[in-house]
Each structure stands twice: as C-alpha cells, then as structure tokens.
Design an enzyme around this catalytic site. Sequence first.
Site, PDB file in Angstrom:
ATOM      1  N   GLY A  29     -77.918  -4.307  -2.508  1.00 25.59           N
ATOM      2  CA  GLY A  29     -77.306  -5.474  -3.144  1.00 25.59           C
ATOM      3  C   GLY A  29     -76.387  -6.258  -2.234  1.00 25.59           C
ATOM      4  N   TYR A  35     -72.613  -7.806 -13.604  1.00 22.83           N
ATOM      5  CA  TYR A  35     -71.257  -8.345 -13.424  1.00 22.83           C
ATOM      6  C   TYR A  35     -71.333  -9.786 -12.912  1.00 22.83           C
ATOM      7  CZ  TYR A  35     -66.974  -9.581 -10.986  1.00 22.83           C
ATOM      8  OH  TYR A  35     -65.879 -10.268 -10.529  1.00 22.83           O
ATOM      9  N   LYS A  49     -70.244 -13.774 -14.613  1.00 21.62           N
ATOM     10  CA  LYS A  49     -69.439 -14.863 -14.054  1.00 21.62           C
ATOM     11  C   LYS A  49     -70.184 -16.193 -14.179  1.00 21.62           C
ATOM     12  CE  LYS A  49     -65.877 -12.527 -13.163  1.00 21.62           C
ATOM     13  NZ  LYS A  49     -64.707 -12.731 -14.018  1.00 21.62           N
ATOM     14  N   SER A  66     -66.294 -16.153  -9.242  1.00 18.73           N
ATOM     15  CA  SER A  66     -66.478 -15.373  -8.011  1.00 18.73           C
ATOM     16  C   SER A  66     -67.542 -16.013  -7.146  1.00 18.73           C
ATOM     17  CB  SER A  66     -66.931 -13.970  -8.414  1.00 18.73           C
ATOM     18  OG  SER A  66     -67.414 -13.267  -7.293  1.00 18.73           O
ATOM     19  N   ASP A  94     -53.198  -7.662 -22.034  1.00 13.90           N
ATOM     20  CA  ASP A  94     -54.055  -6.745 -21.279  1.00 13.90           C
ATOM     21  C   ASP A  94     -54.253  -5.490 -22.135  1.00 13.90           C
ATOM     22  OD1 ASP A  94     -54.470  -6.575 -17.837  1.00 13.90           O
ATOM     23  OD2 ASP A  94     -55.058  -4.871 -19.097  1.00 13.90           O
ATOM     24  N   ASN A 126     -64.592  -1.040  -2.458  1.00 13.77           N
ATOM     25  CA  ASN A 126     -64.333  -2.203  -1.610  1.00 13.77           C
ATOM     26  C   ASN A 126     -63.812  -1.787  -0.245  1.00 13.77           C
ATOM     27  OD1 ASN A 126     -63.423  -3.524  -4.654  1.00 13.77           O
ATOM     28  ND2 ASN A 126     -65.054  -4.441  -3.452  1.00 13.77           N
ATOM     29  N   LEU A 127     -64.076  -2.660   0.714  1.00 11.85           N
ATOM     30  CA  LEU A 127     -63.800  -2.326   2.112  1.00 11.85           C
ATOM     31  C   LEU A 127     -62.319  -2.021   2.391  1.00 11.85           C
ATOM     32  CD1 LEU A 127     -64.726  -2.121   5.049  1.00 11.85           C
ATOM     33  CD2 LEU A 127     -64.406  -4.600   5.246  1.00 11.85           C
TER      34      LEU A 127
HETATM   35  P1  NAD Z   1     -58.313  -5.922 -12.329  1.00 12.95           P
HETATM   36  O1  NAD Z   1     -59.243  -4.924 -12.927  1.00 12.95           O
HETATM   37  O2  NAD Z   1     -57.204  -5.426 -11.460  1.00 12.95           O
HETATM   38  O3  NAD Z   1     -57.649  -6.812 -13.485  1.00 12.95           O
HETATM   39  C1  NAD Z   1     -58.345  -7.124 -14.673  1.00 12.95           C
HETATM   40  C2  NAD Z   1     -57.451  -6.763 -15.845  1.00 12.95           C
HETATM   41  O4  NAD Z   1     -58.128  -7.096 -17.063  1.00 12.95           O
HETATM   42  C3  NAD Z   1     -57.103  -5.280 -15.906  1.00 12.95           C
HETATM   43  O5  NAD Z   1     -55.696  -5.139 -15.982  1.00 12.95           O
HETATM   44  C4  NAD Z   1     -57.796  -4.782 -17.170  1.00 12.95           C
HETATM   45  O6  NAD Z   1     -57.044  -3.758 -17.806  1.00 12.95           O
HETATM   46  C5  NAD Z   1     -57.888  -6.055 -17.995  1.00 12.95           C
HETATM   47  N1  NAD Z   1     -58.980  -6.103 -18.973  1.00 12.95           N
HETATM   48  C6  NAD Z   1     -60.322  -5.923 -18.738  1.00 12.95           C
HETATM   49  N2  NAD Z   1     -61.001  -6.058 -19.889  1.00 12.95           N
HETATM   50  C7  NAD Z   1     -60.080  -6.339 -20.861  1.00 12.95           C
HETATM   51  C8  NAD Z   1     -60.164  -6.585 -22.260  1.00 12.95           C
HETATM   52  N3  NAD Z   1     -61.327  -6.563 -22.926  1.00 12.95           N
HETATM   53  N4  NAD Z   1     -59.022  -6.828 -22.948  1.00 12.95           N
HETATM   54  C9  NAD Z   1     -57.832  -6.853 -22.303  1.00 12.95           C
HETATM   55  N5  NAD Z   1     -57.680  -6.629 -21.002  1.00 12.95           N
HETATM   56  C10 NAD Z   1     -58.803  -6.373 -20.285  1.00 12.95           C
HETATM   57  O7  NAD Z   1     -59.201  -7.001 -11.563  1.00 12.95           O
HETATM   58  P2  NAD Z   1     -58.780  -8.152 -10.549  1.00 12.95           P
HETATM   59  O8  NAD Z   1     -59.284  -7.792  -9.222  1.00 12.95           O
HETATM   60  O9  NAD Z   1     -57.362  -8.508 -10.734  1.00 12.95           O
HETATM   61  O10 NAD Z   1     -59.713  -9.322 -11.089  1.00 12.95           O
HETATM   62  C11 NAD Z   1     -59.231 -10.323 -11.962  1.00 12.95           C
HETATM   63  C12 NAD Z   1     -60.365 -11.278 -12.280  1.00 12.95           C
HETATM   64  O11 NAD Z   1     -60.863 -11.836 -11.057  1.00 12.95           O
HETATM   65  C13 NAD Z   1     -61.564 -10.640 -12.954  1.00 12.95           C
HETATM   66  O12 NAD Z   1     -62.095 -11.557 -13.875  1.00 12.95           O
HETATM   67  C14 NAD Z   1     -62.542 -10.427 -11.824  1.00 12.95           C
HETATM   68  O13 NAD Z   1     -63.858 -10.388 -12.269  1.00 12.95           O
HETATM   69  C15 NAD Z   1     -62.271 -11.651 -10.986  1.00 12.95           C
HETATM   70  N6  NAD Z   1     -62.653 -11.493  -9.569  1.00 12.95           N
HETATM   71  C16 NAD Z   1     -62.163 -10.445  -8.859  1.00 12.95           C
HETATM   72  C17 NAD Z   1     -62.545 -10.278  -7.523  1.00 12.95           C
HETATM   73  C18 NAD Z   1     -62.065  -9.099  -6.719  1.00 12.95           C
HETATM   74  O14 NAD Z   1     -62.708  -8.780  -5.716  1.00 12.95           O
HETATM   75  N7  NAD Z   1     -60.958  -8.452  -7.083  1.00 12.95           N
HETATM   76  C19 NAD Z   1     -63.404 -11.209  -6.931  1.00 12.95           C
HETATM   77  C20 NAD Z   1     -63.857 -12.297  -7.685  1.00 12.95           C
HETATM   78  C21 NAD Z   1     -63.466 -12.431  -9.013  1.00 12.95           C
HETATM   79  N1  UFG Z   2     -68.252  -2.193   3.215  1.00  8.51           N
HETATM   80  C1  UFG Z   2     -68.477  -1.158   4.106  1.00  8.51           C
HETATM   81  N2  UFG Z   2     -67.999   0.071   3.789  1.00  8.51           N
HETATM   82  C2  UFG Z   2     -67.327   0.333   2.634  1.00  8.51           C
HETATM   83  C3  UFG Z   2     -67.105  -0.740   1.731  1.00  8.51           C
HETATM   84  C4  UFG Z   2     -67.604  -1.990   2.056  1.00  8.51           C
HETATM   85  O1  UFG Z   2     -69.080  -1.344   5.154  1.00  8.51           O
HETATM   86  O2  UFG Z   2     -66.943   1.480   2.394  1.00  8.51           O
HETATM   87  C5  UFG Z   2     -68.749  -3.529   3.564  1.00  8.51           C
HETATM   88  C6  UFG Z   2     -69.776  -4.051   2.584  1.00  8.51           C
HETATM   89  O3  UFG Z   2     -71.058  -3.626   2.952  1.00  8.51           O
HETATM   90  C7  UFG Z   2     -69.571  -5.554   2.707  1.00  8.51           C
HETATM   91  C8  UFG Z   2     -68.097  -5.713   3.059  1.00  8.51           C
HETATM   92  O4  UFG Z   2     -67.668  -4.432   3.522  1.00  8.51           O
HETATM   93  O5  UFG Z   2     -70.316  -6.014   3.785  1.00  8.51           O
HETATM   94  C9  UFG Z   2     -67.245  -6.123   1.878  1.00  8.51           C
HETATM   95  O6  UFG Z   2     -67.536  -5.245   0.794  1.00  8.51           O
HETATM   96  P1  UFG Z   2     -66.656  -5.214  -0.528  1.00  8.51           P
HETATM   97  O7  UFG Z   2     -67.230  -4.160  -1.413  1.00  8.51           O
HETATM   98  O8  UFG Z   2     -65.205  -5.124  -0.182  1.00  8.51           O
HETATM   99  O9  UFG Z   2     -66.856  -6.671  -1.139  1.00  8.51           O
HETATM  100  P2  UFG Z   2     -68.200  -7.402  -1.612  1.00  8.51           P
HETATM  101  O10 UFG Z   2     -68.317  -8.636  -0.787  1.00  8.51           O
HETATM  102  O11 UFG Z   2     -69.345  -6.499  -1.648  1.00  8.51           O
HETATM  103  O12 UFG Z   2     -67.852  -7.776  -3.139  1.00  8.51           O
HETATM  104  C10 UFG Z   2     -66.546  -8.147  -3.598  1.00  8.51           C
HETATM  105  C11 UFG Z   2     -66.350  -7.662  -5.019  1.00  8.51           C
HETATM  106  C12 UFG Z   2     -67.268  -8.408  -5.942  1.00  8.51           C
HETATM  107  C13 UFG Z   2     -67.072  -9.871  -5.794  1.00  8.51           C
HETATM  108  C14 UFG Z   2     -67.246 -10.279  -4.359  1.00  8.51           C
HETATM  109  C15 UFG Z   2     -66.908 -11.715  -4.177  1.00  8.51           C
HETATM  110  O13 UFG Z   2     -66.600  -6.270  -5.099  1.00  8.51           O
HETATM  111  O14 UFG Z   2     -66.948  -8.074  -7.256  1.00  8.51           O
HETATM  112  O15 UFG Z   2     -66.374  -9.509  -3.524  1.00  8.51           O
HETATM  113  O16 UFG Z   2     -65.651 -12.005  -4.678  1.00  8.51           O
HETATM  114  F1  UFG Z   2     -67.962 -10.538  -6.560  1.00  8.51           F
END
Ligand code: NAD
Ligand code: UFG
Length: 340
Positions: A297, A150, A154, A125, A30, A199-200
């Site tokens: 979005g 973003y 994916k 995702s 990382d 995020n929510l």
């Molecule tokens: P996070 O940001 O907590 O973890 C990602 C980690 O990757 C971080 O520790 C960051 O420092 C590291 N990183 C990023 N770019 C890097 C690079 N170039 N070199 C080395 N390290 C690097 O995110 P997360 O929520 O744990 O997500 C993990 C994976 O799951 C990601 O690929 C994200 O896109 C995917 N994902 C997350 C969600 C979500 O809502 N959290 C939903 C769908 C998919």
């Molecule tokens: N929401 C609110 N108020 C807030 C934040 C969010 O009403 O302050 C609502 C949003 O409009 C949405 C729901 O809560 O309807 C969930 O929103 P999030 O931002 O928590 O999650 P999203 O579904 O928008 O997206 C997340 C990640 C994306 C990922 C996706 C699917 O942010 O990166 O989930 O994994 F791609």
Amino acid sequence: MVIVTGGTGYIGSHTCVELINNGYDVVVLDNLSNSDESVLNSIEEITGKRPQFFKVDIDNAEQLALVFNKIGSQAESIIHFAAKKAVGESVNEPLLYYRNNLDSLMNILVEMERFQIPNLVFSSSCTVYGQPDVCPVTEATPRKEAESPYGNTKSMCEDIIRDTSRVQQLKAISLRYFNPIGAHESAKIGELPVGVPNNLVPFVTQTAAGIRKELTIFGDDYDTIDGTCVRDYIHVVDLAKAHLRALRKLEVETRQNSYDIFNIGTGKGSSVLEVVNAFKKATGISVNYKIGSRRNGDITAVYADTTKANTELNWKSELGLEEALRSSWNWERNYRKIRA
Ligand code: NAD
Ligand code: UFG
C-alpha cells in the site's frame, strides 16, 4: 467559542494550544478512544487555561445532541479532528471506520444546522491523492482511488461537506495534511502511538530510546533519490497554526455557502533515509536500521504544492525537518521520563 472534536488527540491538542494562545474560547469533545484525558492538564500547563471537556462518542447522534444542547448555541466554529486513523486496522475492519468517521461527520453537520453554527474546518489527508502522476500535488490534482477504507473515509467526508455546504448555511474548509510529525516545544504534548508504531518518526524515536532494536526501512528500490519513499513531513505546530488561518478565513467569508480545500505541507519531499540522517544531525543519535521489503500500500512519493495555502490562507510552514525531529525526540524522552 470553537468546538474542537478530537481535541485530546495528537493534532487536536496542538491546535487547542494555538487557539487558546490566540484568545479563542475552546471546548473539546472526545471519547478518549485514542487519547488520554491528562492531555487537558498539559494544555493547561502550556497555556494557563483548561478547555472545557465533554467525553462523548461523536458517532452516537443522541449522545452528541445532548452535549450540543448545552454548548451549541455559543459555538461559532467547529474544527473536526475526531476520527479513527490506523490505515491497517481500517483494512481489517472497514465498517468500524466507515461508521465512525462518516457518522461522526454527519452528526456534526446535523448539529451545525440545528444550532446555525457557520464555520467548519475538517481534517483531510494527502492520502486522497493516492500515488499522484506528478509531484508536487496541487489541490487541483485529481484524487485517486484510496489505498484503504481509512483513505476512502477522507475522500467521502470531503464530498459530504462539499454537498452539504451547497444546501446548508455552511462555510467549510478541508485541510489535506501531508505527514504530521514533531511535538510542542514544551515537550508536554506530542504523539502517543499505541503499541508498535506504524509511522516512521515514532518508530525512529522509539528505536533511539532503545525500545525497538532497529528500524526496518520498507524498501530501497523505489524510483527516488536514494531508493526509499519520499513524503512531505510537516511540523505539527505549523499544522496547528494552519487551522487558525483557516478559521480566520471562514470568519471573514461573507458568502453563506462556501467550500474550499488546502494542502498543508512544507512543499519539500524527504526520503526515509534523509529522515534517518536528519535525525542524526538533530540529536546526534544514529538509529540502527536495516533495509526490508516494501510495505503493502505504500506509494513511492508524494509532496505538496502549498501555493494556495501560502497565498489564500497567508500560511507557510516555518519549522524544518531537523527541528521537527528534535522536538519528537524531546517529547519521546520527556514522555518516558514522566512514566518512569
Ligand atoms: P488522534 O487519534 O491522535 O486524534 C483523534 C482523536 O479523535 C482521538 O483523541 C480519539 O480519541 C478521538 N475520536 C476518534 N473517534 C471518535 C469518536 N467517535 N468520538 C469522539 N472522539 C473520537 O489522531 P490525529 O493524528 O490527531 O489525527 C487527527 C485528524 O487528522 C484525524 O481526522 C486524522 O484522520 C487526520 N489526519 C491525521 C494524519 C496523521 O498522520 N496523524 C494525517 C492526515 C490526516
Ligand atoms: N516507513 C519505514 N519504516 C517504518 C515506518 C515507515 O520505512 O517502520 C516508511 C514508509 O514505508 C513510508 C514512510 O516511512 O515510506 C512514511 O511512513 P508513515 O507510516 O510514517 O506515513 P505514510 O505516508 O505511510 O502515511 C501517513 C499516515 C496516513 C496518512 C498519510 C498522509 O499513516 O494515515 O501519512 O497524511 F494518510
């Protein structure tokens, strides 16, 4: 040995815990761009084992090759979490996202070929489905134009893995996560949003903690049960466990070239208001909220059909929404206490 990229991040750290608890030898890569090295202490506190750690920019091929020179020959599998994930930031800085997320994956694939590492699990995702015409979505539901750079990364990463697995000795699985929430029951690891949460659930817990005045619910005029958007909220510990099942499937896969995709969600859609109400049930705290306008979005609704993961990975989500929200709240409180 399993290499976990992004292993100090939110989902990565929970997966490290499950891997170590199941006897895997774990090495974390990382660059700490969105996480803290102290997470390794927490993983050690929970499991009794500290994963080996390399601070490295995975998008930098030369840096990554130096690390692989040291560990590549011992690795059997890679779980590739490392990516940038802020949807809004990706709209403003698309090249940063394409470069980081695509280069990182391609560099990993190059090292996998160089060291003949067979197994890859990739973090995809449900964003690849866009606004689906029908819910729940199956893996066969057509992907749609992503709402953000973003989301595009994916989709593109999935295609890069699929194409590479056809010509390289590679067995790969993409897991399409729905909305991960919650934290480990120890409250020693969890999600650490930087600044104002997008995020929510982090917004809800920070409002409950008095850090934010009120939650704005982005729109109550959607065509859903109560007018607010519907998502499939999956407990991060259940999600972490899905990675072990995916790894096991790859380990026993005899084909040298294989690629598969699985939805990882609960199969249940919950509206924003349902989340707010479930938080009250789980914690006794009523979060202040107001109804605001729609967020650009946002899609109306998405939730998973998880039949494929249930049958082929032998995985099923076990923890419910209230349990997940309670764990998020415990993490928020513990985290604030630690920092106080
Ligand atoms: P996070 O940001 O907590 O973890 C990602 C980690 O990757 C971080 O520790 C960051 O420092 C590291 N990183 C990023 N770019 C890097 C690079 N170039 N070199 C080395 N390290 C690097 O995110 P997360 O929520 O744990 O997500 C993990 C994976 O799951 C990601 O690929 C994200 O896109 C995917 N994902 C997350 C969600 C979500 O809502 N959290 C939903 C769908 C998919
Ligand atoms: N929401 C609110 N108020 C807030 C934040 C969010 O009403 O302050 C609502 C949003 O409009 C949405 C729901 O809560 O309807 C969930 O929103 P999030 O931002 O928590 O999650 P999203 O579904 O928008 O997206 C997340 C990640 C994306 C990922 C996706 C699917 O942010 O990166 O989930 O994994 F791609």
